[in-house]
Design a protein around this motif. Structure first.
Motif, PDB file in Angstrom:
ATOM      1  N   LEU A 234      27.321 -39.984 -19.044  1.00 28.30           N
ATOM      2  CA  LEU A 234      27.182 -39.195 -17.811  1.00 28.30           C
ATOM      3  C   LEU A 234      27.294 -37.697 -18.100  1.00 28.30           C
ATOM      4  N   ALA A 235      26.844 -37.307 -19.301  1.00 28.18           N
ATOM      5  CA  ALA A 235      26.930 -35.909 -19.716  1.00 28.18           C
ATOM      6  C   ALA A 235      25.611 -35.195 -19.442  1.00 28.18           C
ATOM      7  N   GLU A 236      25.726 -33.971 -19.025  1.00 30.80           N
ATOM      8  CA  GLU A 236      24.566 -33.096 -18.997  1.00 30.80           C
ATOM      9  C   GLU A 236      24.503 -32.411 -20.362  1.00 30.80           C
ATOM     10  N   GLN A 237      23.284 -32.339 -20.930  1.00 30.90           N
ATOM     11  CA  GLN A 237      23.099 -31.808 -22.290  1.00 30.90           C
ATOM     12  C   GLN A 237      23.940 -32.610 -23.283  1.00 30.90           C
ATOM     13  N   GLY A 238      23.738 -33.957 -23.246  1.00 32.47           N
ATOM     14  CA  GLY A 238      24.464 -34.823 -24.162  1.00 32.47           C
ATOM     15  C   GLY A 238      24.254 -34.419 -25.610  1.00 32.47           C
ATOM     16  N   GLY A 239      25.292 -34.452 -26.385  1.00 27.51           N
ATOM     17  CA  GLY A 239      25.264 -33.990 -27.768  1.00 27.51           C
ATOM     18  C   GLY A 239      26.059 -32.710 -27.862  1.00 27.51           C
ATOM     19  N   LEU A 240      25.601 -31.703 -27.145  1.00 27.39           N
ATOM     20  CA  LEU A 240      26.402 -30.488 -27.034  1.00 27.39           C
ATOM     21  C   LEU A 240      27.671 -30.792 -26.235  1.00 27.39           C
ATOM     22  N   HIS A 241      27.518 -31.630 -25.200  1.00 24.97           N
ATOM     23  CA  HIS A 241      28.653 -32.048 -24.381  1.00 24.97           C
ATOM     24  C   HIS A 241      28.846 -33.554 -24.521  1.00 24.97           C
ATOM     25  N   SER A 242      30.102 -33.998 -24.554  1.00 25.16           N
ATOM     26  CA  SER A 242      30.412 -35.432 -24.694  1.00 25.16           C
ATOM     27  C   SER A 242      30.603 -36.126 -23.360  1.00 25.16           C
ATOM     28  N   GLY A 243      30.711 -35.368 -22.274  1.00 29.41           N
ATOM     29  CA  GLY A 243      30.861 -35.985 -20.965  1.00 29.41           C
ATOM     30  C   GLY A 243      32.129 -36.806 -20.867  1.00 29.41           C
ATOM     31  N   LEU A 244      31.988 -38.025 -20.337  1.00 31.45           N
ATOM     32  CA  LEU A 244      33.144 -38.902 -20.111  1.00 31.45           C
ATOM     33  C   LEU A 244      33.331 -39.926 -21.232  1.00 31.45           C
TER      34      LEU A 244
END
Length: 506
Positions: A368-378
Motif C-alpha cells: 500500500l505504498a506510493e512510489q514503492g521501492g523508495l517507500h516501504s509503506g506498511l
C-alpha cells in the motif's frame, strides 16, 4: 453506589473497579455474617475440630491448635503465605480482588465477623490498594499468595498504594483513621482461600473482550471493502442453515456496516468466484470466538456470586463441610478458552492484512505504498502482526492441563488458573495491536478506491481514522499512530463511531 448482598453483576463489578463507585455492605448481609460468626463461636466453645479453625493448614491439617493460639494462627497464616513474586497486579485487578472477596464473604458462609468485610469495603472506598505480586498462585487452595498479600494490610502489615505512592500499610491506616484488624479464628483462612485473583482478571478480560469482538467485525468489514470482497457470504441464509449464535450476530453486523456500498456495486459483475477464507468465513471464525466468550462470561457471572471458601460454614443447617470450592478449575478452563478465542481474532486479522499488503492478492500497490521501492509503506506492519500472532500461539497453550502437587502432596491437583488468566490478558493486548494494524491497512487501501464510497458503517470509521492517521503518501514514523488506534479500540471509540452510522451492533 453498589450494595453488597446476595448478588453482584459484571456491570457493578466494573463500576467499582474502574469508576471507583462507592460500596456499602447491605443490612441483610451483615445479619448473615453475624449468624455465621455466632455459629463458629459455638463450635469453638464446644471444642469441635474444624479445619483451619482449630487445626493447622494444608499438610498440618492434623495438628490441633489450642484455642488461646487462634489469633496467632490466623496472623501467621497471612504472614507465611504472602510470598508472591513478580510485578504487582494493576490497581484495577487489586480492586477487583478486594470487591470479590468482600462479596464472597458477604454471602455469609465463611464464618467471619461483619467487621472483616467492612474493612475490605473501607479499603475500596478510601482507595487503599494492597501491593499484590502477580506470580505465585497455582490456582488451588485458591489464590493463596496473592490473597495473602491483599489481606496483609488489613492487619497493618505489607505495603499499599495510596494516592499514587507505595507506603507501609500501617502508616496509611493510621493516616486515614483505621485500626489494624486483629483476626479471630477462621478469619485469616477465609480471607485467602478463594479464587478472587483469577476471577478479577477474567472478569476484566470478559468486559474488554466484548468491545474487541465488535471491533474485529468493523475491521473485517473495512478489509472486505478494501479488497473488493463479496458481501454474499454474510447473507442471512448462511447462518440460518448453520444456526450458531455468534455467526448470526457477526453476519448481521457485517451487513449493517457494508450497506449502501458503491465499492460493492463497482465489482458486481467481476470474474472472481470466491474470496479467501479470511474474508468469506468471518462470521464463522469471529462467531466462534463470540460463542466462546459468551461461555466464559457465564462462568465469570456464576463465580461473582459464589462462596469459594473452605471449610464452608453452613450455619443455617448446623454443619461445617470441608470441600473444594476454592479450586480454580472452572476458571482455568474458561480462561484458556478465552485466550484461544481472542488469539483466533488476531490470527484471521493478520491474514486479512497480508491480503491487503500483497499485490498478488489485492491488486493494490505493494504494501500500500506510493512510489514503492523508495517507500516501504506498511510492509513491516505485517511483520509485527505476524510476530504478535505467533506469540499468541505460544501463549494460547492451555495452562489448565498442567498440575504440580503442593503442600507435601496434600494438595495433589491444582488448576493453574491464574496463569491462564494472565496469559489471556497478554493475548488480548497483542490482539489490540493486530486489529490496529488491520484498521490502518484497510484505511490506506480504501484511499486507492476513491472516489468510490464504502458501506456507510465502514465510511464513518474510515473518516474517524483519517482524523488521527493521515494517508501514507511517504514513509513516516507510524508507531504513535498505531498506538492511538489501539487506544481508540480499547476505549470503544471505533464501535461508537460505527454505531452512530448504522445503529447498535450485535
Amino acid at each position: 453506589m453498589v450494595q453488597l448482598d446476595a448478588s453482584l453483576t459484571l456491570a457493578e463489578f466494573i463500576r467499582v473497579v474502574r469508576n471507583h463507585e462507592r460500596v456499602v455492605l447491605a443490612l441483610a448481609a451483615q445479619e448473615r455474617l453475624a449468624k455465621g460468626r455466632a455459629y463458629v463461636e459455638r463450635l469453638l466453645e464446644r471444642g469441635d475440630v474444624v479445619y483451619g479453625v482449630t487445626t493447622g493448614f494444608g499438610k498440618f491439617a492434623n495438628v490441633r491448635i489450642p484455642l488461646e493460639k487462634a489469633r496467632e494462627l490466623q496472623r501467621n497464616l497471612l504472614l507465611s503465605h504472602a510470598i508472591g513474586v513478580g510485578e504487582p497486579f494493576p490497581t484495577e485487578v487489586v480492586r477487583g480482588m478486594l470487591l470479590l472477596r468482600a462479596q464472597s464473604l458477604a454471602l455469609g458462609y465463611s464464618g467471619v465477623r461483619p467487621v472483616v468485610v467492612e474493612r475490605l469495603v473501607d479499603f475500596l472506598n478510601h482507595n487503599i490498594h494492597p501491593v499484590v505480586p502477580s506470580q505465585g498462585s497455582v490456582g488451588a487452595s485458591g489464590d493463596l499468595a496473592p490473597l495473602a498479600h491483599m489481606a496483609l494490610p488489613l492487619i497493618g502489615e505489607g505495603e499499599v498504594e495510596y494516592q499514587g505512592r507505595v507506603r507501609p500499610a500501617r502508616e496509611v491506616l493510621r493516616e486515614v483513621g483505621l485500626e489494624p484488624l486483629v483476626l479471630e479464628a477462621k478469619e485469616g483462612l477465609a480471607l485467602i482461600n478463594g479464587t478472587q485473583a483469577m476471577t478479577s482478571l477474567l472478569a476484566l478480560l470478559v468486559w474488554d473482550a466484548e468491545v474487541l469482538l465488535k471491533t474485529a467485525d468493523v475491521a473485517a468489514a473495512m478489509s472486505v471493502e478494501a479488497l473488493k470482497g463479496s458481501h454474499k457470504p454474510f447473507d442471512p441464509a448462511v447462518p440460518r442453515l448453520r444456526p450458531h449464535l455468534g455467526a448470526r450476530a457477526v453476519a448481521e453486523n457485517l451487513r449493517k456496516l457494508l450497506a449502501d456500498s458503491e465499492i460493492e456495486r463497482s465489482h458486481a459483475n467481476c470474474s472472481k468466484v470466491q474470496d479467501a477464507y479470511s474474508l468469506r468465513a468471518v462470521p464463522q471464525v469471529h462467531g466462534a470466538s463470540r460463542d466462546a466468550m459468551r461461555h466464559v462470561r457465564e462462568v465469570v457471572e456464576r463465580e461473582l456470586v459464589s462462596v469459594t471458601d473452605n471449610p464452608l460454614v453452613l450455619w443455617d443447617e448446623g454443619r461445617v463441610i470441608s470441600a473444594g470450592n476454592f479450586h480454580g478449575q472452572p476458571l482455568a478452563l474458561a480462561a484458556d478458552y478465552a485466550g484461544i478465542a481472542l488469539a483466533e481474532l488476531a490470527n484471521i486479522s493478520e491474514r486479512r492484512v497480508e491480503q491487503m499488503l500483497n499485490p498478488a492478492l489485492s491488486g493494490l500497490p505493494a504494501f500500500l505504498a506510493e512510489q514503492g521501492g523508495l517507500h516501504s509503506g506498511l510492509m513491516i506492519s505485517q511483520y509485527t502482526a505476524a510476530s504478535l500472532v505467533s506469540e499468541n500461539k505460544v501463549l494460547a497453550h492451555p495452562a489448565s492441563v498442567d498440575s504440580i502437587p503442593t503442600s507435601a502432596n496434600q494438595e495433589d491437583h491444582v488448576s493453574m488458573g491464574t496463569h491462564a488468566c494472565r496469559k489471556a490478558h497478554q493475548i488480548y493486548e497483542n490482539t489490540l495491536w493486530v486489529l490496529a494494524i488491520e484498521l490502518a491497512s484497510a484505511a490506506q487501501a480504501l484511499d486507492f478506491h476513491k472516489p468510490l464510497r464504502p458501506g456507510k458503517g465502514v465510511a464513518a470509521v474510515y473518516r474517524r481514522i483519517r482524523e488521527e492517521v493521515p494517508h501514507l503518501d511517504r514513509d513516516r514514523y507510524l508507531r504513535p499512530e498505531l498506538e492511538r488506534l489501539r487506544q481508540m479500540i480499547r476505549a470503544g471509540e471505533i464501535i461508537a463511531v460505527a454505531e452512530s452510522a448504522v445503529g447498535a451492533l450485535a
